[in-house]
Design an enzyme around this catalytic site. Structure first.
Site, PDB file in Angstrom:
ATOM      1  N   GLU A  79      -4.726  -0.918  -2.431  1.00 50.19           N
ATOM      2  CA  GLU A  79      -4.017  -1.629  -1.375  1.00 50.19           C
ATOM      3  C   GLU A  79      -3.648  -0.647  -0.270  1.00 50.19           C
ATOM      4  O   GLU A  79      -3.078   0.418  -0.543  1.00 50.19           O
ATOM      5  CB  GLU A  79      -2.744  -2.279  -1.925  1.00 50.19           C
ATOM      6  CG  GLU A  79      -3.002  -3.337  -2.976  1.00 50.19           C
ATOM      7  CD  GLU A  79      -1.734  -3.943  -3.530  1.00 50.19           C
ATOM      8  OE1 GLU A  79      -1.818  -5.015  -4.157  1.00 50.19           O
ATOM      9  OE2 GLU A  79      -0.644  -3.350  -3.345  1.00 50.19           O
ATOM     10  N   HIS A 121       2.412 -11.052  -6.685  1.00 50.23           N
ATOM     11  CA  HIS A 121       3.691 -10.665  -6.088  1.00 50.23           C
ATOM     12  C   HIS A 121       4.834 -11.426  -6.751  1.00 50.23           C
ATOM     13  O   HIS A 121       4.920 -12.648  -6.668  1.00 50.23           O
ATOM     14  CB  HIS A 121       3.748 -10.876  -4.571  1.00 50.23           C
ATOM     15  CG  HIS A 121       4.810 -10.017  -3.927  1.00 50.23           C
ATOM     16  ND1 HIS A 121       4.646  -8.667  -3.698  1.00 50.23           N
ATOM     17  CD2 HIS A 121       6.065 -10.305  -3.511  1.00 50.23           C
ATOM     18  CE1 HIS A 121       5.731  -8.171  -3.145  1.00 50.23           C
ATOM     19  NE2 HIS A 121       6.616  -9.145  -3.026  1.00 50.23           N
ATOM     20  N   HIS A 176      -0.966   0.922  -4.429  1.00 50.49           N
ATOM     21  CA  HIS A 176      -0.739   0.759  -2.989  1.00 50.49           C
ATOM     22  C   HIS A 176      -0.409   2.126  -2.409  1.00 50.49           C
ATOM     23  O   HIS A 176       0.661   2.681  -2.674  1.00 50.49           O
ATOM     24  CB  HIS A 176       0.413  -0.221  -2.759  1.00 50.49           C
ATOM     25  CG  HIS A 176       0.696  -0.508  -1.315  1.00 50.49           C
ATOM     26  ND1 HIS A 176       1.645  -1.423  -0.913  1.00 50.49           N
ATOM     27  CD2 HIS A 176       0.162  -0.016  -0.168  1.00 50.49           C
ATOM     28  CE1 HIS A 176       1.689  -1.473   0.408  1.00 50.49           C
ATOM     29  NE2 HIS A 176       0.798  -0.614   0.887  1.00 50.49           N
TER      30      HIS A 176
END
Length: 238
Positions: A72, A189, A45
């Site tokens: 991401e 997650h 990310h």
């Protein structure tokens, strides 16, 4: 059931490196250890504040991996330009707040529909697959379908925090809805060995993204051992 893919998020390897602003641990080396022990793709990310992953990390990973890179990013012009330059196999658009410790929830695709459309179009124009990170919500998936995205990643954080049957049912229904609408369904997650095994049993989920837990396990058992165990857990869930 078909084998489920494991995406390993190595953001917090970068967090450890950045704590002393050193060149180690090397993200490419860690990523390749992950791949050698069962990771099917690598996820990073690139945040606006660059709190862990840096621009140079993304380019190095793209140039030195033999598996897909899943990038991401927030849906902003700066990140879109970087993604197009890097050419990862897939971009996952995520919500982002500067003060959050980690991504706190899914995109509101319904209310962001018009805003997201040009980002999806431009990524597709550069042959980059697009994933949207969303809550397990049928309405959000319907709007994602209208954007012609390739994948949905279901936010599993609420389930992992509360472990309720109601939340698991939402994930089950959302995954089935993705399948019905011909959208590949991923999830991630907050997953650990136990919750990952449960989510891996959900029909129509084809990949899991797992990061923080694996890096924590690596402190105790080594990165290779931790990833090997996770891959075994999700491909042979009890």
């Amino acid at each position: 059931m078909s084998s489920i893919a494991l995406g390993v998020n190595i953001d917090h390897i970068a967090t450890l490196r950045n704590a002393r602003n050193t060149e180690y641990p090397d993200l490419v080396e860690i990523a390749n250890i992950a791949v050698n022990n069962g990771a099917d793709f690598i996820t990073v990310h690139l945040r606006e504040d660059r709190r862990h992953i840096r621009d140079s990390d993304v380019f190095r990973l793209k140039d030195n991996l033999n598996v897909p890179l899943n990038l991401e990013i927030a849906a902003i012009d700066e990140m879109l330009a970087i993604a197009i330059a890097v050419q990862p196999e897939c971009v996952c658009l995520v919500p982002e707040k500067r003060q959050e410790l980690t991504t706190e929830g899914g995109l509101d695709v319904k209310n962001m529909f018009t805003y997201l459309m040009p980002f999806v179009t431009q990524l597709h124009n550069h042959n980059i697959k697009v994933t949207l990170f969303v809550e397990p919500d049928i309405n959000q998936i319907n709007y994602a379908k209208k954007l012609s995205v390739d994948n949905i990643e279901l936010h599993t954080g609420v389930y992992c925090n509360h472990n309720t049957q109601n939340e698991l049912n939402r994930i089950l229904e959302a995954a089935k809805h993705c399948y019905t609408n011909k959208i590949e369904c991923h999830a991630g997650h907050g997953l650990d060995y136990q919750s990952a095994a449960t989510i891996a049993r959900v029909p129509y989920i084809s990949a899991l993204n797992i990061g923080h837990f694996l890096i924590c396990e690596a402190v105790l058992h080594g990165i290779g051992t931790s990833i090997y165990k996770m891959k075994k857990v999700i491909t042979n869930p009890l």
